[in-house]
Structures are given as C-alpha cells and as structure tokens.
Write an enzyme that holds these catalytic residues in place. Structure first.
Site, short mmCIF file in Angstrom:
data_model
loop_
_atom_site.label_atom_id
_atom_site.label_comp_id
_atom_site.label_asym_id
_atom_site.label_seq_id
_atom_site.Cartn_x
_atom_site.Cartn_y
_atom_site.Cartn_z
N PHE A 12 13.22 2.04 -38.15
CA PHE A 12 12.06 1.90 -37.26
C PHE A 12 12.10 2.90 -36.09
O PHE A 12 11.23 3.78 -35.97
CB PHE A 12 12.04 0.44 -36.77
CG PHE A 12 11.22 0.16 -35.57
CD1 PHE A 12 9.88 0.52 -35.52
CD2 PHE A 12 11.77 -0.50 -34.48
CE1 PHE A 12 9.11 0.24 -34.39
CE2 PHE A 12 11.01 -0.79 -33.36
CZ PHE A 12 9.68 -0.40 -33.31
N ILE A 13 13.12 2.80 -35.24
CA ILE A 13 13.17 3.69 -34.08
C ILE A 13 13.39 5.13 -34.54
O ILE A 13 12.77 6.07 -34.04
CB ILE A 13 14.28 3.26 -33.08
CG1 ILE A 13 14.01 1.84 -32.57
CG2 ILE A 13 14.36 4.24 -31.92
CD1 ILE A 13 15.12 1.26 -31.69
N ASP A 32 20.41 8.48 -43.99
CA ASP A 32 20.19 7.03 -44.05
C ASP A 32 20.56 6.58 -45.45
O ASP A 32 20.28 7.28 -46.42
CB ASP A 32 18.72 6.70 -43.76
CG ASP A 32 18.52 5.23 -43.36
OD1 ASP A 32 18.08 4.99 -42.23
OD2 ASP A 32 18.82 4.34 -44.19
N THR A 95 29.88 0.17 -40.09
CA THR A 95 28.86 1.21 -39.87
C THR A 95 29.04 1.85 -38.50
O THR A 95 28.91 3.07 -38.35
CB THR A 95 27.45 0.60 -40.02
OG1 THR A 95 27.34 0.11 -41.35
CG2 THR A 95 26.36 1.63 -39.78
N ALA A 116 22.91 4.80 -29.91
CA ALA A 116 22.03 3.63 -29.76
C ALA A 116 22.88 2.38 -29.69
O ALA A 116 23.35 1.86 -30.70
CB ALA A 116 21.06 3.54 -30.94
N TYR A 148 28.40 -7.49 -34.40
CA TYR A 148 27.46 -6.42 -34.02
C TYR A 148 27.76 -5.95 -32.59
O TYR A 148 28.00 -4.77 -32.35
CB TYR A 148 26.05 -6.98 -34.15
CG TYR A 148 24.91 -6.07 -33.74
CD1 TYR A 148 24.58 -4.93 -34.47
CD2 TYR A 148 24.12 -6.38 -32.63
CE1 TYR A 148 23.51 -4.12 -34.09
CE2 TYR A 148 23.06 -5.58 -32.26
CZ TYR A 148 22.75 -4.45 -32.98
OH TYR A 148 21.68 -3.67 -32.61
#
Ligand SMILES: NC(=O)c1ccc[n+]([C@@H]2O[C@H](COP(=O)([O-])OP(=O)(O)OC[C@H]3O[C@@H](n4cnc5c(N)ncnc54)[C@H](O)[C@@H]3O)[C@@H](O)[C@H]2O)c1
Length: 321
Positions: A12-13, A32, A95, A116, A148
């Site tokens: 999205f971003i 990605d 990740t 981010a 996370y």
C-alpha cells in the site's frame, strides 16, 4: 535523479511512494515477495524508469545486489495486521531482521536509507500524545503480537547504531495508522473494513466497547513526510513520528462513516474474545506527537479525517484510484 530501491514496493504505502518517486524522475526498483498478479498496486509498470523484482528480502544474495545498486533505500517490507502477526510471529520478525542484517553488512555512506517503523513500538506506554523519546513498555514475549513491535524496535536500534558507528545516512519513521486508496483490506485495518461494510449495507462492527482512540494519516501525507525526511540531512540518525494528530474513538469513527454512507446503518459492538486470536491485547490510545518532524523538516499533515474518509470511500467505490 536517484536510483531508489523500495522493499515491500507492491504494498500500500510502497505503491504510493513509487508513484511519487517516478513522477519526481527517479529510477525505482521494487522488491516484493508478492506474486506479479497480486501486484495491482504497481500501475506505472510501463515506465522504463521502473523495475519490479519478485523476491524476498530474506534472499540475501538478491537483496544485497539490489542494495549495492541503489542511492536511496526505502525499507517497507513487513508482515502487517495483528492477526497475521499472531499466526506467523517468526516470519514477521525474520522479515525485519533479515533486511537489517543485509543493510548493516552492505550499505555505504554514499547511500541514504529510510526505515518504516511503527507506532506499535510504543507498546503499552500509557501516555498521549506519544513522543519519540518516551521509555517503551512492550508486552510479554509469550504474546505473539509483540513479534512485530519487537522486531521493528530491534531494527531501529541496529540502524541507529549503524548511523553512529559507520556514519551511514539513515532515518527512521514511525507510522501511525496510514490510510488511503489501495489499502489492503485483508489485514483488518479499521477504516477500509468499516467503509466496505457500509458500502455493502451491512452493520458496522466495532471491536471492544469502541472507546479506544486512534488517529489516521492520509497516505499522501505519509509519503510527503518520508520524502521530507529523506531530503533533509539534518534528520539523519533520528526517529520521527509520522501520522495525524486528529484523535477519534473507534465508536465515533463508525458513526462518522455511517453518516457519510447511510445514517440508517447499525453499529454492532463485538467483544474482542469473539474475534481476535489468543495473544491479542488492545491498546487504548495511540496518538502521535508531531512536533519533532515539524521542527526538523517543516512537514505537517494536510488531510483532515473527513477528507481522508471521502478519498478512501471514493477509491473503494471505484471512482478514483
Ligand atoms: N499502513 C500502516 O498503517 C502502517 C503503520 C505502521 C507501520 N507501517 C509500516 O509501513 C510499511 C508498509 O506498510 P503497508 O501498509 O504498505 O503494508 P503492505 O502489507 O501493503 O506492504 C508491505 C509489503 O511488504 C511485502 N513483504 C512482506 N514480507 C516480505 C518479504 N519477506 N520480502 C519482500 N516483500 C515482503 C508484502 O508483500 C507487501 O506488499 C511496513 O513496513 C509497515 O510495517 C505501516
């Protein structure tokens, strides 16, 4: 003109960022792991200045070769959504850890990096609004949702050490609820969910008692903030909140959406235990202090919540993308 690498570029971003970078005449490579046919976000595919690489940031040799070729690196790849994190805490953490390990090993001082991060790193901190220097209180390791926040926070720590030890120019942005056209609805983000329920004419579902508060940043504002941090060397080696200060309870948000789409719609309150997996913990308030980014870059958000909601609604109805 810079050569930019965007990890998580099909997201999205990332897709909004890429669009802006291309219109600013930069060359962009997106990395990605999403398959090509899921990469609907990438609409500028015909541009010779754009290349899509399908692969994981955990593929170290691939990722390192892309890092080496870039002038600017935007690290956006992540597993999002509380439910997905709880289902796959190890993949979620890997990740982040894999990305940062290769950045630490490969990046050089003539490159610039944006990381981010997330408001989730504020954890259970019971302060509002949240300022970047606050002491942080995360949840216990037995609760998987914290995979996370912990991996984002570890990444922040490693990157700031990289800046101090090797003078690699970099900046960390902690995003607070970024919303806008093309946001993935599958993660349980509240605005796309409530809007799509309203469009379908079904009751709006609010989890808990709806008194929890959030604020919502339009993705165009978020991209402006990222670029203002990347284009300003006095920001290097620092962490900045990126968000919108307009606080609203989720109950009131549902009411706003009801009034916008159909005032006759019902709102249903659903207890967390009926919808969230074990390990879920709600955070009551999460609103950013935006003084630091304003002081360093002059950036402040332009979109009011009502405009953001209208933009999301138009996009969901297919009138604008
Ligand atoms: N959207 C928000 O409100 C928000 C809030 C806080 C932080 N963030 C951060 O901003 C960044 C972008 O978020 P977004 O909203 O665009 O999410 P998104 O899910 O739309 O984008 C993330 C992208 O990362 C990709 N990805 C995941 N694991 C990967 C891997 N191992 N290798 C390569 N690609 C991988 C996904 O396929 C996806 O396209 C993320 O780092 C996220 O943590 C977003």
């Amino acid at each position: 003109m810079a050569k930019c690498l965007v990890t998580g570029g099909a997201g999205f971003i990332g897709s909004h960022l890429i669009s802006r970078l291309l219109s600013d005449n930069h060359h962009v490579v997106a990395l990605d792991h999403a398959p090509w046919n899921n990469s609907n976000n990438l609409f500028n595919l015909n541009s010779s200045a754009f290349k899509y690489v399908q692969g994981s940031v955990s593929n170290s040799s691939l990722f390192r070769s892309l890092i080496t070729d870039a002038d600017q690196i935007y690290l956006l790849a992540a597993t999002l959504g509380v439910r997905r994190v709880i289902e796959n805490p190890i993949g979620t953490a890997n990740t982040q850890v894999d990305q940062i390990r290769d950045i630490c090993a490969t990046a050089s001082s003539n490159q610039k990096i944006f990381y981010a991060s997330t408001s989730e790193v504020y954890g259970k901190t019971n302060v509002s609004p949240l300022t970047e220097g606050l002491p942080l209180v995360l949840g216990e390791p037995g609760k998987a949702r914290w995979a996370y926040a912990c991996s984002k926070l570890l990444s922040e720590y490693l990157l700031l050490s990289l800046y101090r030890d090797k003078n690699i120019p970099l900046v960390v942005g902690r995003f607070f609820n970024v919303v806008g056209p093309r946001q993935n609805q599958a993660y349980g983000a509240v605005i796309p969910n409530l809007l799509s329920q309203a469009i379908k004419g079904i009751p709006l579902t609010v989890f808990g008692d709806g008194t929890q508060t959030r604020s919502f940043c339009h993705v165009e504002d978020a991209v402006d903030a990222m670029l203002s941090l990347m284009n300003n060397d006095s920001c290097n080696g620092q962490v900045y909140n990126i968000g919108n200060a307009e606080e609203i309870s989720i109950r009131n948000l549902a009411d706003k959406i009801r009034l916008l789409v159909d005032p006759l719609l019902e709102t249903k309150m659903i207890p967390y235990e009926d919808v969230m997996p074990t390990g879920f913990e709600e955070i009551l308030h999460r609103v950013p202090s935006l003084g630091k980014i304003k002081q360093y870059t002059g950036w402040s958000s332009k979109y009011k919540l009502d405009e953001t909601l209208l933009d999301c609604l138009r996009a969901l109805k297919g009138n604008s993308v």
